[in-house]
Design an enzyme around this catalytic site. Structure first.
Site, PDB file in Angstrom:
ATOM      1  N   ARG A  16       0.873  -1.180   0.000  1.00  0.00           N
ATOM      2  CA  ARG A  16       0.000   0.000   0.000  1.00  0.00           C
ATOM      3  C   ARG A  16       0.909   1.228   0.000  1.00  0.00           C
ATOM      4  NH1 ARG A  16      -2.798   2.897   4.441  1.00  0.00           N
ATOM      5  NH2 ARG A  16      -4.733   3.847   3.687  1.00  0.00           N
ATOM      6  N   ASN A  23      -6.993   8.128   2.812  1.00  0.00           N
ATOM      7  CA  ASN A  23      -6.600   7.503   4.073  1.00  0.00           C
ATOM      8  C   ASN A  23      -7.362   8.100   5.252  1.00  0.00           C
ATOM      9  OD1 ASN A  23      -4.536   5.822   5.651  1.00  0.00           O
ATOM     10  ND2 ASN A  23      -4.290   7.850   6.583  1.00  0.00           N
ATOM     11  N   GLU A  24      -7.923   7.233   6.092  1.00  0.00           N
ATOM     12  CA  GLU A  24      -8.567   7.618   7.354  1.00  0.00           C
ATOM     13  C   GLU A  24      -9.308   8.957   7.219  1.00  0.00           C
ATOM     14  OE1 GLU A  24      -5.500   7.437  10.329  1.00  0.00           O
ATOM     15  OE2 GLU A  24      -5.051   5.333   9.876  1.00  0.00           O
ATOM     16  N   HIS A  62      -8.624   0.044  10.034  1.00  0.00           N
ATOM     17  CA  HIS A  62      -7.272   0.176  10.576  1.00  0.00           C
ATOM     18  C   HIS A  62      -7.316  -0.212  12.046  1.00  0.00           C
ATOM     19  CE1 HIS A  62      -5.933   3.235   7.258  1.00  0.00           C
ATOM     20  NE2 HIS A  62      -6.380   2.085   6.778  1.00  0.00           N
ATOM     21  N   TYR A  64      -5.418  -0.428  15.522  1.00  0.00           N
ATOM     22  CA  TYR A  64      -4.352  -0.073  16.448  1.00  0.00           C
ATOM     23  C   TYR A  64      -4.864  -0.326  17.873  1.00  0.00           C
ATOM     24  CZ  TYR A  64      -1.875   1.845  12.421  1.00  0.00           C
ATOM     25  OH  TYR A  64      -1.229   1.993  11.210  1.00  0.00           O
ATOM     26  N   GLU A  90      -4.413  -1.198   7.646  1.00  0.00           N
ATOM     27  CA  GLU A  90      -3.251  -0.825   8.458  1.00  0.00           C
ATOM     28  C   GLU A  90      -3.429  -1.501   9.807  1.00  0.00           C
ATOM     29  OE1 GLU A  90      -2.384   3.259   9.283  1.00  0.00           O
ATOM     30  OE2 GLU A  90      -2.608   3.896   7.196  1.00  0.00           O
ATOM     31  N   TRP A 144       1.493  -1.593   9.050  1.00  0.00           N
ATOM     32  CA  TRP A 144       2.140  -0.270   9.032  1.00  0.00           C
ATOM     33  C   TRP A 144       3.429  -0.388   9.843  1.00  0.00           C
ATOM     34  CZ3 TRP A 144       0.653   4.110   6.452  1.00  0.00           C
ATOM     35  CH2 TRP A 144       1.443   5.238   6.675  1.00  0.00           C
TER      36      TRP A 144
END
Length: 549
Positions: free
Chosen positions: A92, A169-170, A236, A238, A265, A295
């Site tokens: 990516r 992105n985001e 994503h 996290y 991610e 990531w």
């Protein structure tokens, strides 16, 4: 700009919001519980079928790869070969549309695509300027990102077998994330109206982590807005996703509804916001046959998220080892796209590499070289392993027949061997082993004083005084030490820190570059910690051991 860790609200608030969303709206809106309809129009290449990403020939394609920060490091495009050498099938690529960072030109994007293809990688192209819109004042809109893609149509058309367009992105922060849905639909339709046939990827709000369940709740309506049905959702993961239940619940909700999804991610190392459960992320992705893209390759402001340091595959971090060589990792699970020949019926493995020879052996590294393997189609790369009894540990990878193995311990005996692999994933027999004993660490003319200035929950301030006890000045120094309890350096003054696992190296700032004979310099730093914060016990300066204290 280089990426740092995400900054979601507290995990407690995230879970409370998620619970409210589930009670009020349901895990998915009622219509989303129904299977997504088959696409009305197949994409020319990569497309969605029965809720899954497939290639033009109908074969499943499961992304296994990493993110690469191209727009901030345009001279590191050679990293694509290194990423491929670790076994990835997808990369990516961070691009910019000009709203926040300098726009990547059409010729640059065309070169990125060409390099992805040359390295047999499927390429997910994303605009990063949209990150955190609504909360991040500098962020651009999805509509602006869509215009950027339309401006690149001449270099994107015809590449449907090889690329996926990740619109932005985001594209929403934590402020009013419900506002994500309408602009996302509008951007999708804008690209379709402009004639794009590519598979389109859309990121979730809440800085990609969707902890308020907006993407999850509205997924069906967003999917239905794409007249081709060739749309995939990207979550994503996290520190919001720090329990197995949160991860499996979220991913299974999409898969059960036949709504295409991948982890676009994710991170694993713990930070002040929590400890992501990367083991469950990777295991669940493998169980459900959905993609994941870690990531990131290199270049983060906080190197805790670097898979390799300094864009050097020989400096793989513990995070990189987990992603590439750990359980459910890339080396174990990635399959090359059939458009590049993966799964093409090539079952012949390369010949075994020659016995490696060692040279330039230091206290912490060794150069290895070997006679190249041969293959009926072509050798794609080599994996170097440490052999200890019946156990093998991958320590390096290379596309050439030589590599420098780093991170070794002084005065230690090692045994190394090499495997060759081809593009179809066939692996050779192992080479014979070579024995290497690293040099003893020399005793230097230095002493190091380490102290903790202050501590607080999850963090601390440290200070390191480096004294030159010799008779001549030391310039351009490098200090090395190791943390024993998972501490990480997040900010430093008087020097620059690089970290791989617990191992830290410090290089000087301009004003601390020279340590006069009999003199000293001091560097300070802010670090993160867990319950225990043991001080390092050994330091080296330019490879020579220093007195501690």
């Amino acid at each position: 700009m280089r990426r740092t860790r995400k900054s979601p609200l507290s995990t407690l608030l995230a879970r409370l919001a998620a619970l409210i969303a589930l009670v009020v709206l349901g895990a998915l809106c009622p219509s989303a519980a129904q299977a997504a309809e088959e696409p009305g129009t197949k994409a020319a290449g990569l497309h969605i079928s029965d809720g899954r990403l497939v290639e033009g020939n109908g074969n499943d394609f499961v992304m296994r790869g990493v993110n690469h920060a191209h727009t901030w490091y345009p001279n590191e495009l050679g990293s694509l070969a290194d990423i491929k050498a670790q076994g990835a099938n997808t990369v990516r690529v961070v691009l910019a549309d000009g709203h926040r960072w300098t726009a990547n030109t059409a010729s640059d994007v065309a070169n990125v695509i060409a390099q992805c293809k040359a390295n047999r990688l499927i390429c997910v192209l994303e605009v990063h300027d949209t990150t955190g819109y609504g909360e991040e004042s500098a962020a651009g809109t999805l509509d602006q990102a869509a215009d950027y893609w339309i401006g690149l149509k001449s270099v994107l058309a015809g590449q449907e077998n090889y690329i996926v367009i990740n619109i932005g992105n985001e594209p929403w922060g934590n402020t009013d994330p419900a506002g994500w849905t309408a602009p996302t639909i509008a951007a999708i339709q804008k690209l379709r109206n402009a004639g794009f046939e590519h598979t389109i990827m859309v990121d979730a709000p809440n800085w990609g982590q969707d902890w308020q369940q907006v993407m999850r709740t509205n997924a069906q309506s967003v999917y239905a807005a794409d007249t081709t049905g060739n749309l995939i959702f990207s979550i994503h993961m996290y520190s919001v996703f720090d329990t197995a239940a949160e991860i499996t619940d979220y991913l299974n909700a999409f898969v059960s509804a036949k709504l295409p999804i991948l982890i676009g991610e994710f991170g694993g190392p713990a930070d002040q916001w929590g400890d992501p459960d990367e083991d469950t992320m990777m295991a669940t992705a493998e169980q459900l046959d959905i993609g994941y893209l870690a990531w990131s390759w290199s270049g983060n402001t906080d190197p805790i998220l670097d898979l390799v340091l300094n864009f050097d595959p020989a400096q793989m971090t513990s995070w990189g080892q987990r992603i590439f060589n750990g359980a459910n990792g890339i080396a174990q699970t990635a399959k090359e796209a059939t458009v590049f020949g993966g799964g093409s019926g090539d079952t012949q493995a390369p010949t075994a590499p020659g016995t490696p020879t060692a040279s330039a052996v230091t206290a912490t590294s060794a150069n290895l070289s070997w006679t190249a393997s041969t293959d009926n189609v072509g050798v794609a790369g080599y994996d170097v392993v440490r052999v200890s009894g019946g156990t093998e540990t991958k320590v390096a990878a290379s596309t050439a027949n030589s590599v420098t193995v780093t991170g070794l311990t002084a005065g230690t005996a090692y045994s190394f061997a090499v495997y060759a692999r081809d593009a179809a994933g066939n692996r050779s027999a192992r080479s014979a082993t070579v024995s290497v004993t690293t040099a003893d660490t020399p005793v230097g003319s230095c002493s190091v004083g380490y102290r903790v200035v202050g501590e607080w929950q999850g963090g601390f301030q440290g200070e390191i005084a480096i004294r030159n006890t010799g008779t001549s000045a030391v310039s351009g120094w490098k200090l090395a030490f190791t943390f024993a309890n998972g501490q990480t350096v997040s900010n430093m003054w008087g020097g620059t820190a690089a970290q791989s696992g617990g191992a830290v190296t410090v290089t000087p700032a301009s004003y601390t570059n020279t340590i006069p004979a009999g003199g000293s310099v001091t560097v300070g730093f802010i670090g993160s910690k867990g319950a225990t914060n043991t001080a390092p016990t050994a330091f080296t300066l330019n490879g020579a051991a220093c007195v501690n204290g």
